[in-house]
Design an enzyme around this catalytic site. Sequence first.
Site, PDB file in Angstrom:
ATOM      1  N   ARG A  74       2.585  -7.466  12.480  1.00  0.00           N
ATOM      2  CA  ARG A  74       1.099  -6.981  12.968  1.00  0.00           C
ATOM      3  C   ARG A  74       0.131  -8.395  13.019  1.00  0.00           C
ATOM      4  NH1 ARG A  74       0.248  -1.313   9.785  1.00  0.00           N
ATOM      5  NH2 ARG A  74       2.060  -0.378  10.981  1.00  0.00           N
ATOM      6  N   ARG A 122      -5.465   5.348   1.230  1.00  0.00           N
ATOM      7  CA  ARG A 122      -4.666   4.427   1.303  1.00  0.00           C
ATOM      8  C   ARG A 122      -4.730   3.398   0.086  1.00  0.00           C
ATOM      9  NH1 ARG A 122      -2.307   2.871   6.617  1.00  0.00           N
ATOM     10  NH2 ARG A 122      -1.319   4.934   7.396  1.00  0.00           N
ATOM     11  N   THR A 153       5.828   8.120  10.702  1.00  0.00           N
ATOM     12  CA  THR A 153       6.450   7.015  10.249  1.00  0.00           C
ATOM     13  C   THR A 153       6.234   6.565   8.687  1.00  0.00           C
ATOM     14  OG1 THR A 153       4.472   5.620  11.092  1.00  0.00           O
ATOM     15  CG2 THR A 153       6.075   5.926  12.654  1.00  0.00           C
ATOM     16  N   ARG A 203       4.134   0.447   2.362  1.00  0.00           N
ATOM     17  CA  ARG A 203       4.285  -0.836   3.290  1.00  0.00           C
ATOM     18  C   ARG A 203       3.963  -2.033   2.616  1.00  0.00           C
ATOM     19  NH1 ARG A 203       2.554  -4.023   7.874  1.00  0.00           N
ATOM     20  NH2 ARG A 203       0.275  -4.015   7.102  1.00  0.00           N
ATOM     21  N   GLU A 220      -2.824  -3.503  12.582  1.00  0.00           N
ATOM     22  CA  GLU A 220      -2.004  -3.085  13.655  1.00  0.00           C
ATOM     23  C   GLU A 220      -2.830  -2.976  14.995  1.00  0.00           C
ATOM     24  OE1 GLU A 220      -1.340   1.192  13.215  1.00  0.00           O
ATOM     25  OE2 GLU A 220       0.685   0.988  13.993  1.00  0.00           O
ATOM     26  N   CYS A 269       1.008  10.196   9.866  1.00  0.00           N
ATOM     27  CA  CYS A 269       1.885   9.852  10.922  1.00  0.00           C
ATOM     28  C   CYS A 269       3.324   9.972  10.349  1.00  0.00           C
ATOM     29  CB  CYS A 269       1.551   8.403  11.243  1.00  0.00           C
ATOM     30  SG  CYS A 269       2.730   7.552  12.375  1.00  0.00           S
ATOM     31  N   GLU A 297      -6.521   6.783   8.284  1.00  0.00           N
ATOM     32  CA  GLU A 297      -5.374   7.602   8.952  1.00  0.00           C
ATOM     33  C   GLU A 297      -4.759   8.594   7.848  1.00  0.00           C
ATOM     34  OE1 GLU A 297      -2.316   5.187  11.226  1.00  0.00           O
ATOM     35  OE2 GLU A 297      -0.970   6.538  10.442  1.00  0.00           O
ATOM     36  N   ARG A 300       0.741  -1.134  -0.182  1.00  0.00           N
ATOM     37  CA  ARG A 300       0.014  -0.299   0.232  1.00  0.00           C
ATOM     38  C   ARG A 300       0.856   1.422   0.103  1.00  0.00           C
ATOM     39  NH1 ARG A 300       1.909   2.952   4.406  1.00  0.00           N
ATOM     40  NH2 ARG A 300       1.270   2.107   6.536  1.00  0.00           N
TER      41      ARG A 300
HETATM   42  N1  ARG Z   1       0.582   6.731  17.306  1.00  0.00           N
HETATM   43  C1  ARG Z   1       1.148   5.530  16.962  1.00  0.00           C
HETATM   44  C2  ARG Z   1       2.610   5.532  17.741  1.00  0.00           C
HETATM   45  O1  ARG Z   1       3.180   6.490  17.761  1.00  0.00           O
HETATM   46  C3  ARG Z   1       1.485   5.161  15.425  1.00  0.00           C
HETATM   47  C4  ARG Z   1       2.338   4.027  15.198  1.00  0.00           C
HETATM   48  C5  ARG Z   1       2.703   3.969  13.892  1.00  0.00           C
HETATM   49  N2  ARG Z   1       1.461   3.399  13.247  1.00  0.00           N
HETATM   50  C6  ARG Z   1       0.653   4.060  12.337  1.00  0.00           C
HETATM   51  N3  ARG Z   1      -0.394   3.463  11.975  1.00  0.00           N
HETATM   52  N4  ARG Z   1       0.932   5.069  12.072  1.00  0.00           N
HETATM   53  O2  ARG Z   1       3.209   4.615  18.245  1.00  0.00           O
END
Ligand code: ARG
Length: 352
Positions: A326, A242, A287, A294, A331, A285, A238, A130
């Site tokens: 996961r 996606r 990350t 991913r 998740e 996020c 999120e 994704r």
């Molecule tokens: N808020 C979570 C943390 O800081 C997100 C971790 C990454 N996962 C995500 N779906 N963005 O641990």
Amino acid sequence: AKPTVPSGVEMTPQDLVEKIKSNKQARRGILVGWHFVAAYCISLCEYSRQRLARMTASGIENPDSQMGAYAMNPQDYDQFATMLDPMIRDSHGIPTDVDIAPQNDWDTGGTACDLGAIDERLKDVSMRVRVARNVSTFPLPGAMSREQRVAFESVAAQAFAKLIEDPAFGGQYLSITPGSPHEIDADEYGQRVQAHQMFKDMSTDPYLTVAGISADWPHGRGMYVSRDEDFLVWVGEEDHLRIMAMQHGGNLNVLFERLRAGLETLTGLLPPFATSPTYGNVTSCPTNLGAGMRASLHMKLPGLTSHGSDLTRLKREAKKIGLSVRGAGGEHSGAGKDGRVDISPSARLGAT
Ligand code: ARG
């Protein structure tokens, strides 16, 4: 337009500094805590400080966070770089003096990604890749109003209408927005979740809830699914979008090409995606910044999960070789009954 600050976060500078400091002492909300500089927070004007409070609320309230922050507007990554850049580099393992800009290349020509050729037992696994994308014409999901969520969904639905006419895709758009012309009932939604196609009820996720990302659930949420159910797009999770390719088999090149083609077609049908000159594609996020990609395999590893939901041992082993684990339900879910889990490379930004 001035970035929006959702209501409900009213913190004095002292409150915010104290909260983050106490989390830091307890090593909680981890990256937000580690990289938080009180003097920087105090130096901000009231408006910016409220925005910072909103971005870090999830990490403050959820002490087991890894990152602990979500962007609310694409501009946040540049405007709050003093705090976010060290967090991003830390989480992606990129040293201060190394350029962070992602080098994306969809050409897999030189790489044979035939899993079955590597190991017989991998010739028929569930593969998925994704990418996360957000458009530049709306705030990020944590800062959207209900009206904006629904408005974005109809922008996306118009793009999907074109995709549906394209014989390479076909399929349908399924909405869970009450009263939507594409609305599906609770049974169909449940079946799509069971089939690992549709996303789960986000309002039960404490990270997303505190961040405001799951607000107004289920308004503005839905999923496009192609005729062959191998190309899917989540709307309103999120990230705005996606975009994913999903197949049973073992040839990652084919899957990757399906995603590339779908993404390219969609790009021409949607408003421009939000990007940052420093990080590439913008995501809620930190990350997921960069390619927003991913790639994972759903596979059964009963011996490493004791046939149950405990992923502790498997996570420890996977980490040693740069992989994340996961549950099959996404998740924060456990392993499926037969030990079914989702395995993916941990690297995001900084990997080609
Ligand atoms: N808020 C979570 C943390 O800081 C997100 C971790 C990454 N996962 C995500 N779906 N963005 O641990």
